[in-house]
Structure formats: structure tokens, C-alpha cells
Design a protein around this motif. Structure first.
Motif, mmCIF file in Angstrom:
data_model
loop_
_atom_site.group_PDB
_atom_site.id
_atom_site.type_symbol
_atom_site.label_atom_id
_atom_site.label_comp_id
_atom_site.label_asym_id
_atom_site.label_seq_id
_atom_site.Cartn_x
_atom_site.Cartn_y
_atom_site.Cartn_z
ATOM 1 N N UNK A 87 10.810 2.229 -3.975
ATOM 2 C CA UNK A 87 10.158 3.231 -4.816
ATOM 3 C C UNK A 87 10.969 3.579 -6.062
ATOM 4 N N UNK A 88 12.280 3.609 -5.949
ATOM 5 C CA UNK A 88 13.126 3.963 -7.098
ATOM 6 C C UNK A 88 13.087 2.903 -8.197
ATOM 7 N N UNK A 89 12.636 1.716 -7.910
ATOM 8 C CA UNK A 89 12.551 0.644 -8.907
ATOM 9 C C UNK A 89 11.205 0.611 -9.633
ATOM 10 N N UNK A 96 0.855 -1.188 0.000
ATOM 11 C CA UNK A 96 0.000 0.000 0.000
ATOM 12 C C UNK A 96 0.885 1.230 0.000
ATOM 13 N N UNK A 97 0.360 2.293 -0.609
ATOM 14 C CA UNK A 97 1.134 3.517 -0.655
ATOM 15 C C UNK A 97 0.300 4.715 -1.041
ATOM 16 N N UNK A 98 0.976 5.855 -1.142
ATOM 17 C CA UNK A 98 0.341 7.095 -1.563
ATOM 18 C C UNK A 98 1.186 7.714 -2.673
ATOM 19 N N UNK A 99 0.579 8.619 -3.401
ATOM 20 C CA UNK A 99 1.304 9.401 -4.390
ATOM 21 C C UNK A 99 1.479 10.793 -3.789
ATOM 22 N N UNK A 100 2.711 11.215 -3.616
ATOM 23 C CA UNK A 100 2.985 12.518 -3.023
ATOM 24 C C UNK A 100 3.753 13.359 -4.028
ATOM 25 N N UNK A 101 3.110 14.415 -4.534
ATOM 26 C CA UNK A 101 3.701 15.283 -5.565
ATOM 27 C C UNK A 101 4.164 14.495 -6.775
ATOM 28 N N UNK A 159 5.070 6.820 -2.708
ATOM 29 C CA UNK A 159 5.641 6.561 -1.387
ATOM 30 C C UNK A 159 4.950 5.308 -0.852
ATOM 31 N N UNK A 160 5.671 4.218 -0.720
ATOM 32 C CA UNK A 160 5.092 2.966 -0.231
ATOM 33 C C UNK A 160 5.063 3.023 1.285
ATOM 34 N N UNK A 204 -4.122 6.961 -1.436
ATOM 35 C CA UNK A 204 -4.304 8.401 -1.372
ATOM 36 C C UNK A 204 -3.352 9.133 -2.283
ATOM 37 N N UNK A 205 -3.687 10.411 -2.520
ATOM 38 C CA UNK A 205 -2.851 11.246 -3.370
ATOM 39 C C UNK A 205 -2.744 12.597 -2.689
ATOM 40 N N UNK A 206 -1.512 13.063 -2.491
ATOM 41 C CA UNK A 206 -1.290 14.344 -1.831
ATOM 42 C C UNK A 206 -0.511 15.260 -2.756
#
Length: 181
Positions: A129-131, A110-115, A119-120, A177-179
Motif C-alpha cells: 500500500x505504501x508504494x 482487490x481492496x478497499x479505501x478506508x478513510x 487497504x489491499x 468498497x469505501x469506508x
């Protein structure tokens, strides 16, 4: 295939026989359901310290492997000289062992999208995340880049992972979520 490998290959030649699976979410009947899928559907992983013995047993085992239940021969993409073996390089093996551990199953993350950057927050993909090459939010899947040694020389009688074009793996990832700031 997994059962046949366990049946016909000796424990001397092979220390472990397994397939890799991952969790994915699918929506049907009006609800989301967790499914277990094969990461590499046509492949069985064989762990061995005795490559020559394994190749020899695979050459004897070959007639049994590629017959369907009615005894008819099946089409394969493998050629006779490589015995169907693909050698995995150390980077790819370490990467898969890090993700899968000893359970050979990759759980949902699970994760979010930040900008615009993933971000897991939980699961085995945390810190990877870099992969991540691509995220499909609708299917709840992520495509991760697989590390491969570009300078790996060919082992006699086997193909390398690069020749099979395993440049990425699929993993379950739910973006909750998305921030934006």
C-alpha cells in the motif's frame, strides 16, 4: 521479439528470457472483461550471469531484431554503443521478483479505501500500500512506485533503469468498497 531472443541468443549467455504481464479489467459490450497486458510493451527481459557474453551476442543479434516481417529496418530508440541493453538494479529486480515470482504475471488485486487510504485485501499488492502512487477506480488500475538505486553507477555498454524513466509500474486493482469513519 521474445521468440527472436530465444532463437538467436545462446543458453550460455542467457539463463532466462521473459516478458512481464499483468491483469487488467476493461469494460466493453456491457460487461467487464479480464485482459492480460504487457507491463513494458517494448521490452524483453534477459537474465544473465555473463554480461559481457550477452552484450557480445546482442551486438551480433542486432540486425535480426530490428527488421519487420517485410525485411524493412525499423526505428529504435537504442544506440549502437549500448546494444539495446538496460541494466536493472538490485532493488528494482527484487521488487519485481517479489510481485511476479516465477510466473512473470501479476494477477489482479482487490481492496478497499478506508478513510482515504487504500487497504489491499487480496492479491499480490497486499502489503504494498505504501508504494501506491495513484488509483484509477474507473479503469481499475493502480500505479506503484518502483524502487531504484539513485547511486547506481553506469555499467559500460549499458543503460540503467533510471535513464529509461521506469519510475512506476501499472497493476490491476479493483476497489470493492469505501469506508469512512
Amino acid at each position: 521479439m521474445l521468440i527472436l531472443c530465444r532463437k538467436y541468443l545462446s543458453r550460455i549467455a542467457v539463463s532466462d528470457i521473459f516478458v512481464l504481464t499483468y491483469d487488467r479489467m476493461r469494460r466493453y459490450e456491457g460487461a467487464w472483461h479480464m485482459e492480460k497486458k504487457l507491463l513494458f510493451p517494448s521490452y524483453v527481459f534477459l537474465e544473465s550471469e555473463k554480461g559481457a557474453l550477452l552484450a557480445d551476442e546482442m551486438s551480433k543479434f542486432r540486425p535480426y531484431v530490428f527488421m519487420n516481417e517485410s525485411g524493412q529496418s525499423q526505428q529504435t530508440c537504442d544506440t549502437e554503443e549500448n546494444n539495446g541493453l538496460i541494466r536493472m538494479d538490485q532493488k528494482a529486480e527484487s521488487f519485481l521478483k517479489f510481485l511476479y515470482g516465477n510466473q512473470y504475471h501479476l494477477e489482479m488485486s482487490k481492496g478497499i479505501i478506508q478513510n482515504g487510504i487504500p487497504q489491499i485485501t487480496a492479491g499480490p499488492l497486499k502489503g504494498m500500500e505504501q508504494r501506491i502512487l495513484r488509483i484509477d477506480r474507473h479503469k481499475r488500475l493502480a500505479r506503484l512506485e518502483m524502487p531504484v538505486n539513485r547511486n547506481l553507477s553506469r555499467m559500460q555498454g549499458s543503460r540503467t533503469i533510471q535513464e529509461h524513466n521506469w519510475s512506476y509500474i501499472t497493476a490491476g486493482l479493483e476497489i470493492i468498497g469505501k469506508e469512512t469513519k
